[in-house]
Design a protein around this motif. Structure first.
Motif, mmCIF file in Angstrom:
data_model
loop_
_atom_site.group_PDB
_atom_site.id
_atom_site.type_symbol
_atom_site.label_atom_id
_atom_site.label_comp_id
_atom_site.label_asym_id
_atom_site.label_seq_id
_atom_site.Cartn_x
_atom_site.Cartn_y
_atom_site.Cartn_z
ATOM 1 N N THR A 23 0.824 -1.200 0.000
ATOM 2 C CA THR A 23 0.000 0.000 0.000
ATOM 3 C C THR A 23 0.867 1.263 0.000
ATOM 4 O O THR A 23 0.827 2.038 -0.953
ATOM 5 C CB THR A 23 -0.980 -0.015 1.184
ATOM 6 O OG1 THR A 23 -0.259 -0.202 2.410
ATOM 7 C CG2 THR A 23 -2.000 -1.121 1.021
ATOM 8 N N TRP A 24 1.667 1.444 1.032
ATOM 9 C CA TRP A 24 2.561 2.616 1.054
ATOM 10 C C TRP A 24 3.628 2.508 -0.025
ATOM 11 O O TRP A 24 4.188 3.526 -0.456
ATOM 12 C CB TRP A 24 3.199 2.785 2.433
ATOM 13 C CG TRP A 24 2.234 3.265 3.461
ATOM 14 C CD1 TRP A 24 1.807 2.571 4.557
ATOM 15 C CD2 TRP A 24 1.555 4.518 3.496
ATOM 16 N NE1 TRP A 24 0.907 3.329 5.271
ATOM 17 C CE2 TRP A 24 0.727 4.532 4.641
ATOM 18 C CE3 TRP A 24 1.555 5.639 2.661
ATOM 19 C CZ2 TRP A 24 -0.080 5.609 4.976
ATOM 20 C CZ3 TRP A 24 0.751 6.721 3.000
ATOM 21 C CH2 TRP A 24 -0.042 6.695 4.139
ATOM 22 N N LEU A 26 3.102 1.976 -3.030
ATOM 23 C CA LEU A 26 2.616 2.738 -4.188
ATOM 24 C C LEU A 26 3.177 4.153 -4.154
ATOM 25 O O LEU A 26 3.683 4.655 -5.160
ATOM 26 C CB LEU A 26 1.080 2.767 -4.209
ATOM 27 C CG LEU A 26 0.441 3.682 -5.253
ATOM 28 C CD1 LEU A 26 0.809 3.255 -6.669
ATOM 29 C CD2 LEU A 26 -1.070 3.709 -5.069
ATOM 30 N N LEU A 27 3.121 4.779 -2.995
ATOM 31 C CA LEU A 27 3.649 6.146 -2.872
ATOM 32 C C LEU A 27 5.159 6.158 -3.082
ATOM 33 O O LEU A 27 5.690 7.032 -3.774
ATOM 34 C CB LEU A 27 3.286 6.729 -1.504
ATOM 35 C CG LEU A 27 3.784 8.152 -1.221
ATOM 36 C CD1 LEU A 27 3.244 9.148 -2.248
ATOM 37 C CD2 LEU A 27 3.388 8.568 0.191
ATOM 38 N N TRP A 30 5.924 5.544 -6.779
ATOM 39 C CA TRP A 30 5.554 6.748 -7.527
ATOM 40 C C TRP A 30 6.612 7.841 -7.332
ATOM 41 O O TRP A 30 6.991 8.517 -8.288
ATOM 42 C CB TRP A 30 4.176 7.248 -7.073
ATOM 43 C CG TRP A 30 3.852 8.564 -7.690
ATOM 44 C CD1 TRP A 30 3.281 8.798 -8.899
ATOM 45 C CD2 TRP A 30 4.156 9.849 -7.136
ATOM 46 N NE1 TRP A 30 3.206 10.151 -9.137
ATOM 47 C CE2 TRP A 30 3.731 10.815 -8.065
ATOM 48 C CE3 TRP A 30 4.738 10.272 -5.935
ATOM 49 C CZ2 TRP A 30 3.877 12.174 -7.833
ATOM 50 C CZ3 TRP A 30 4.890 11.628 -5.713
ATOM 51 C CH2 TRP A 30 4.451 12.564 -6.661
ATOM 52 N N ALA A 31 7.079 8.018 -6.093
ATOM 53 C CA ALA A 31 8.063 9.073 -5.807
ATOM 54 C C ALA A 31 9.357 8.849 -6.590
ATOM 55 O O ALA A 31 9.901 9.791 -7.178
ATOM 56 C CB ALA A 31 8.348 9.135 -4.307
ATOM 57 N N ALA A 83 1.419 14.131 -5.769
ATOM 58 C CA ALA A 83 1.892 13.445 -4.554
ATOM 59 C C ALA A 83 0.769 13.341 -3.526
ATOM 60 O O ALA A 83 0.618 12.302 -2.866
ATOM 61 C CB ALA A 83 3.089 14.179 -3.956
ATOM 62 N N VAL A 86 -1.677 10.547 -4.771
ATOM 63 C CA VAL A 86 -1.117 9.203 -4.596
ATOM 64 C C VAL A 86 -1.015 8.863 -3.111
ATOM 65 O O VAL A 86 -1.304 7.729 -2.704
ATOM 66 C CB VAL A 86 0.246 9.077 -5.310
ATOM 67 C CG1 VAL A 86 0.879 7.717 -5.044
ATOM 68 C CG2 VAL A 86 0.079 9.289 -6.814
ATOM 69 N N ALA A 87 -0.631 9.831 -2.296
ATOM 70 C CA ALA A 87 -0.560 9.591 -0.844
ATOM 71 C C ALA A 87 -1.947 9.250 -0.284
ATOM 72 O O ALA A 87 -2.080 8.358 0.557
ATOM 73 C CB ALA A 87 0.016 10.809 -0.128
ATOM 74 N N ALA A 90 -2.686 5.650 -1.323
ATOM 75 C CA ALA A 90 -1.891 4.707 -0.535
ATOM 76 C C ALA A 90 -2.401 4.618 0.899
ATOM 77 O O ALA A 90 -2.509 3.527 1.467
ATOM 78 C CB ALA A 90 -0.416 5.122 -0.553
ATOM 79 N N TYR A 103 -7.672 2.946 -3.883
ATOM 80 C CA TYR A 103 -6.302 2.455 -3.914
ATOM 81 C C TYR A 103 -6.096 1.502 -5.091
ATOM 82 O O TYR A 103 -5.114 1.627 -5.841
ATOM 83 C CB TYR A 103 -5.951 1.754 -2.597
ATOM 84 C CG TYR A 103 -4.759 0.846 -2.703
ATOM 85 C CD1 TYR A 103 -3.475 1.362 -2.834
ATOM 86 C CD2 TYR A 103 -4.915 -0.534 -2.711
ATOM 87 C CE1 TYR A 103 -2.373 0.522 -2.957
ATOM 88 C CE2 TYR A 103 -3.828 -1.378 -2.833
ATOM 89 C CZ TYR A 103 -2.566 -0.848 -2.961
ATOM 90 O OH TYR A 103 -1.474 -1.675 -3.095
#
Length: 192
Positions: A23-24, A26-27, A30-31, A83, A86-87, A90, A103
């Motif tokens: 889950t996190w 993904l962030l 993406w970053a 950001a 996406v956050a 996530a 999500y």
């Protein structure tokens, strides 16, 4: 519309099978991907847009001007707005143990947008910002995270419309992020 039922909103128990990595992650993925874009978009626009403009004279001039301007403060602002989106996806995924429709659609959109980057590079016959991390990180992370969701029994059945929803969310979020960034830059001292 993204469906959100009681099952989707139920929080995951401690030590849920999807875990924070799916889950996190993904962030985080993406970053890393967007750092590649931030690091390369200005130079790419300066060097490649003139070549592409000559190669594709039927493309409207407004498209080329927008691409040439894409490496500045507006692009960085759009990345910041994205950001937040996406956050949020996530966080919702983590809160629900991966069950969140938001999500899962965002995850699908992330992976599919990686394929779009590869397609852009093929179409332009060269590097495009984001194409390195797309096959090395974006697509593999998405497949891995979907596998985790599947094994946990929370992955929604894949249908063609899910791909459309994912791409639509990615496109709408990107367009919205650029619109918000453009408006913020217009209001800031010094404009764009």
């Amino acid at each position: 519309m993204i469906e959100d039922d009681e099952e989707t909103r139920r929080p995951a128990g401690r030590g849920h099978a999807t875990g924070a990595a799916a889950t996190w992650g993904l962030l985080a993925a993406w970053a890393v991907h967007d750092l590649e874009e931030l690091a390369t978009v200005r130079r790419w626009a300066r060097n490649r847009v003139p070549v592409l403009r000559t190669r594709h004279p039927a493309v409207p001039e407004a498209v080329w001007r927008r691409l040439e301007a894409s490496g500045g403060r507006e692009f960085a602002g759009a990345v910041g707005v994205m950001a937040l989106i996406v956050a949020a996806a996530a966080a919702d995924g983590h809160r629900t143990g991966g069950r969140s429709a938001f999500y899962q659609v965002a995850l699908n959109g992330f992976g599919l947008h990686g394929a779009v980057h590869v397609g852009q590079a093929l179409a332009t016959r060269g590097y495009t910002p984001g194409v390195v991390t797309s096959p090395l990180l974006v697509v593999p992370f998405t497949l891995w995270a979907r596998g985790r969701l599947r094994r946990a029994g929370v992955l929604r059945p894949g249908r063609a419309r899910d791909a459309v929803h994912g791409l639509a969310l990615a496109g709408a979020a990107t367009a919205g992020a650029h619109l918000v960034a453009r408006r913020l830059m217009a209001r800031s001292p010094g404009g764009r």
